[in-house]
Design a protein around this motif. Structure first.
Motif, PDB file in Angstrom:
ATOM      1  N   PRO A 289     -19.085 -33.577 -32.849  1.00 26.22           N
ATOM      2  CA  PRO A 289     -18.267 -32.436 -32.785  1.00 26.22           C
ATOM      3  C   PRO A 289     -18.821 -31.197 -33.125  1.00 26.22           C
ATOM      4  N   VAL A 290     -18.344 -30.051 -32.646  1.00 24.31           N
ATOM      5  CA  VAL A 290     -18.545 -28.754 -33.005  1.00 24.31           C
ATOM      6  C   VAL A 290     -17.832 -27.953 -33.429  1.00 24.31           C
ATOM      7  N   PRO A 291     -17.198 -28.066 -34.699  1.00 25.82           N
ATOM      8  CA  PRO A 291     -16.071 -27.234 -34.874  1.00 25.82           C
ATOM      9  C   PRO A 291     -16.346 -25.851 -35.151  1.00 25.82           C
ATOM     10  N   LEU A 292     -15.512 -24.905 -34.742  1.00 26.70           N
ATOM     11  CA  LEU A 292     -15.707 -23.568 -34.899  1.00 26.70           C
ATOM     12  C   LEU A 292     -14.554 -23.052 -35.357  1.00 26.70           C
ATOM     13  N   ALA A 293     -14.509 -21.822 -36.253  1.00 23.36           N
ATOM     14  CA  ALA A 293     -13.580 -21.158 -36.779  1.00 23.36           C
ATOM     15  C   ALA A 293     -13.271 -19.767 -36.373  1.00 23.36           C
ATOM     16  N   SER A 294     -12.205 -19.130 -36.178  1.00 22.07           N
ATOM     17  CA  SER A 294     -12.128 -17.868 -35.597  1.00 22.07           C
ATOM     18  C   SER A 294     -12.752 -16.802 -36.269  1.00 22.07           C
ATOM     19  N   GLU A 295     -12.740 -16.967 -37.620  1.00 19.43           N
ATOM     20  CA  GLU A 295     -13.411 -16.029 -38.452  1.00 19.43           C
ATOM     21  C   GLU A 295     -13.822 -16.778 -39.865  1.00 19.43           C
ATOM     22  N   SER A 296     -14.541 -16.371 -40.570  1.00 18.52           N
ATOM     23  CA  SER A 296     -15.056 -17.345 -41.802  1.00 18.52           C
ATOM     24  C   SER A 296     -14.113 -16.752 -43.062  1.00 18.52           C
ATOM     25  N   MET A 308       4.234 -14.304 -52.463  1.00 19.63           N
ATOM     26  CA  MET A 308       3.431 -15.281 -51.580  1.00 19.63           C
ATOM     27  C   MET A 308       3.118 -14.700 -50.272  1.00 19.63           C
ATOM     28  N   VAL A 309       1.864 -14.928 -49.946  1.00 21.05           N
ATOM     29  CA  VAL A 309       1.332 -14.515 -48.856  1.00 21.05           C
ATOM     30  C   VAL A 309       0.623 -15.740 -47.969  1.00 21.05           C
ATOM     31  N   LYS A 310       0.850 -15.615 -46.772  1.00 21.73           N
ATOM     32  CA  LYS A 310       0.165 -16.720 -45.811  1.00 21.73           C
ATOM     33  C   LYS A 310      -0.892 -16.302 -44.729  1.00 21.73           C
ATOM     34  N   GLY A 311      -1.753 -17.242 -44.376  1.00 18.85           N
ATOM     35  CA  GLY A 311      -2.545 -16.577 -43.423  1.00 18.85           C
ATOM     36  C   GLY A 311      -3.272 -18.034 -42.580  1.00 18.85           C
ATOM     37  N   SER A 312      -3.711 -17.743 -41.329  1.00 18.34           N
ATOM     38  CA  SER A 312      -4.101 -18.722 -40.769  1.00 18.34           C
ATOM     39  C   SER A 312      -5.352 -18.680 -40.095  1.00 18.34           C
ATOM     40  N   TYR A 313      -5.965 -19.829 -39.645  1.00 18.99           N
ATOM     41  CA  TYR A 313      -7.066 -19.774 -38.821  1.00 18.99           C
ATOM     42  C   TYR A 313      -7.157 -20.511 -37.426  1.00 18.99           C
ATOM     43  N   GLU A 314      -7.749 -20.238 -36.664  1.00 21.80           N
ATOM     44  CA  GLU A 314      -7.656 -20.938 -35.507  1.00 21.80           C
ATOM     45  C   GLU A 314      -9.090 -21.874 -35.345  1.00 21.80           C
ATOM     46  N   ILE A 315      -9.091 -23.135 -35.197  1.00 23.61           N
ATOM     47  CA  ILE A 315     -10.312 -23.992 -35.394  1.00 23.61           C
ATOM     48  C   ILE A 315     -10.307 -24.584 -33.970  1.00 23.61           C
ATOM     49  N   SER A 316     -11.477 -24.614 -33.336  1.00 26.15           N
ATOM     50  CA  SER A 316     -11.356 -25.249 -32.114  1.00 26.15           C
ATOM     51  C   SER A 316     -12.747 -26.238 -32.024  1.00 26.15           C
ATOM     52  N   ASN A 317     -12.865 -27.286 -31.097  1.00 26.97           N
ATOM     53  CA  ASN A 317     -13.986 -28.091 -31.219  1.00 26.97           C
ATOM     54  C   ASN A 317     -14.768 -28.115 -29.785  1.00 26.97           C
ATOM     55  N   LYS A 318     -15.865 -27.486 -30.065  1.00 29.81           N
ATOM     56  CA  LYS A 318     -16.787 -27.143 -28.855  1.00 29.81           C
ATOM     57  C   LYS A 318     -17.775 -28.307 -28.499  1.00 29.81           C
ATOM     58  N   GLY A 319     -17.713 -29.542 -29.200  1.00 31.03           N
ATOM     59  CA  GLY A 319     -18.410 -30.415 -29.172  1.00 31.03           C
ATOM     60  C   GLY A 319     -18.115 -31.669 -28.015  1.00 31.03           C
ATOM     61  N   LYS A 320     -18.736 -32.897 -28.120  1.00 30.79           N
ATOM     62  CA  LYS A 320     -18.563 -33.691 -27.199  1.00 30.79           C
ATOM     63  C   LYS A 320     -17.810 -35.104 -27.799  1.00 30.79           C
ATOM     64  N   SER A 321     -17.587 -35.066 -29.070  1.00 31.47           N
ATOM     65  CA  SER A 321     -16.475 -36.205 -29.670  1.00 31.47           C
ATOM     66  C   SER A 321     -15.372 -35.384 -30.639  1.00 31.47           C
ATOM     67  N   ASP A 322     -14.365 -36.271 -30.939  1.00 26.73           N
ATOM     68  CA  ASP A 322     -13.309 -35.841 -31.395  1.00 26.73           C
ATOM     69  C   ASP A 322     -13.762 -35.313 -32.965  1.00 26.73           C
ATOM     70  N   PHE A 323     -12.954 -34.147 -33.346  1.00 29.52           N
ATOM     71  CA  PHE A 323     -13.098 -33.705 -34.750  1.00 29.52           C
ATOM     72  C   PHE A 323     -11.995 -33.867 -35.408  1.00 29.52           C
ATOM     73  N   LYS A 324     -12.142 -34.103 -36.799  1.00 33.35           N
ATOM     74  CA  LYS A 324     -11.079 -34.556 -37.562  1.00 33.35           C
ATOM     75  C   LYS A 324     -10.985 -33.546 -39.043  1.00 33.35           C
ATOM     76  N   LEU A 325     -10.278 -33.018 -39.482  1.00 34.89           N
ATOM     77  CA  LEU A 325     -10.300 -32.091 -40.725  1.00 34.89           C
ATOM     78  C   LEU A 325      -9.994 -32.896 -41.855  1.00 34.89           C
ATOM     79  N   TYR A 326     -10.729 -33.535 -42.951  1.00 33.42           N
ATOM     80  CA  TYR A 326     -10.402 -34.223 -43.815  1.00 33.42           C
ATOM     81  C   TYR A 326      -9.733 -33.875 -44.978  1.00 33.42           C
ATOM     82  N   LYS A 327     -10.312 -32.508 -45.280  1.00 35.35           N
ATOM     83  CA  LYS A 327      -9.506 -31.768 -46.648  1.00 35.35           C
ATOM     84  C   LYS A 327     -10.042 -30.287 -46.761  1.00 35.35           C
ATOM     85  N   ILE A 328      -9.118 -29.769 -47.106  1.00 34.68           N
ATOM     86  CA  ILE A 328      -9.246 -28.214 -47.283  1.00 34.68           C
ATOM     87  C   ILE A 328      -9.175 -28.228 -49.201  1.00 34.68           C
TER      88      ILE A 328
END
Length: 328
Positions: A289-296, A308-328
């Motif tokens: 998998p090749v995970p890419l975030a919209s910004e660092s 309290m404030v909230k933000g978000s990232y967009e993460i996409s997978n440009k690879g050839k197998s599944d990507f799993k996010l284990y922990k932040i």
């Protein structure tokens, strides 16, 4: 008003395992140890040396290409000739011990012909300007069992691997001390090199953490000392020497663990668990998998304290197998 920045880290989904137990890396090189603890030394002792032994457990010649120290305070030398299967080579490191009295924890990065991923070795200890008594050195007590610290760094741990380490503990009493351990976390084993501990003596507390694919990133493993059949709450005495902060590639800045310290009955060992990609073939890498975030980074700009404030990232997978996010 403050400016806040949110950071994110992630790891790949993996199906391969490289490093194994007993300090074997990539199935090709086995080290007799990855940490050498000099314990308590004096500045007047001058330079101190440690030797690590590397054995070629693979089926083709092995070369130690290079050994890089994390600072100029450590000199290194190593076996330069190729090691045939079954042969041993050495890595010798000499800590100059000329920087004054303070704790030290130095890294050696070792580059082998295989595996491609370098191996990290550690030299640690505590240098003092004058000789101190055991009670001055071991300022955390569970009854007469003395620790220097109860928040213990276990180091980096790759999935599929066990990580072993040791710390020195002391008997601060006038009689031999028998120590057992209760409430030991799953995945942790702990024992003393010598038990009972002689009166006024020291021994090594040896621990092993086994990786678990349900645990990623920084995780704590706990145990409660049972001293002569009794559990005690820790008593912390002020240190005689002002200790300088030590750091290395494994250092993590974090708030103190509220589960440990004065009034608590256990000690903790933390490891940083990550995936091991060292044994990947070219085909596995091509299919990864090749995970890419919209910004660092994501900046909230100026924020009123207490909001309290909230933000978000967009993460996409440009690879050839599944990507799993284990922990932040």
């Amino acid at each position: 008003m403050i400016t806040a920045v949110l950071l994110i880290a992630f790891c790949h989904l993996s199906w391969g395992q490289g490093s194994g137990a007993d300090n074997t890396f990539g199935g090709v090189v086995k080290l007799d140890k990855t940490v050498h603890d000099f314990g308590d030394i004096l500045v007047t002792d001058g330079p101190v040396s440690a030797t690590f032994t590397a054995t070629n457990v693979g089926d083709k010649p092995l070369v130690i290409y290079n050994v890089v120290s994390s600072c100029g305070c450590t000199d290194v030398d190593w076996t330069k000739k190729p090691l045939k299967p079954g042969e041993k080579g050495i890595i010798k490191a000499t800590y100059k011990n000329d920087e004054g009295g303070y704790p030290f924890d130095k890294n050696l990065t070792v580059y082998f012909s295989e595996p491609k991923q370098p191996v990290i070795l550690r030299l640690r200890g505590e240098s003092h300007k004058k000789k101190l008594s055991l009670s001055e050195l071991y300022t955390i007590r569970f009854g007469n069992l003395g620790f220097k610290e109860v928040d213990i760094k276990g180091g980096n741990l790759s999935q599929g691997q066990q990580k072993s380490g040791e710390v020195v503990v002391a008997n601060l009493g006038s009689k031999p001390l028998n120590v057992k351990f209760s409430d030991v976390s799953e995945g942790l084993s702990v024992r003393l090199a010598e038990n009972p501990i002689p009166a006024g003596g020291t021994t090594k507390l040896i621990f092993t953490v086994t990786s678990d694919r349900n645990h990623w990133g920084k995780n704590y493993y706990y145990a409660t000392p049972v001293v002569d059949g009794k559990s005690y709450k820790a008593v912390v005495r002020p240190a005689v020497e002002v200790k300088k902060e030590t750091a290395g590639t494994e250092a993590i800045v974090a708030d103190p663990n509220p589960e440990l310290g004065a009034g608590k009955s256990k000690f903790g060992i933390y490891t940083i668990t990550k995936e091991d990609f060292s044994s990947y073939t070219k085909e596995q890498r091509d299919m990864a998998p090749v995970p890419l975030a919209s910004e660092s980074t994501f900046s909230f700009g100026k924020v009123k304290a207490g909001t309290m404030v909230k933000g978000s990232y967009e993460i996409s997978n440009k690879g050839k197998s599944d990507f799993k996010l284990y922990k932040i």
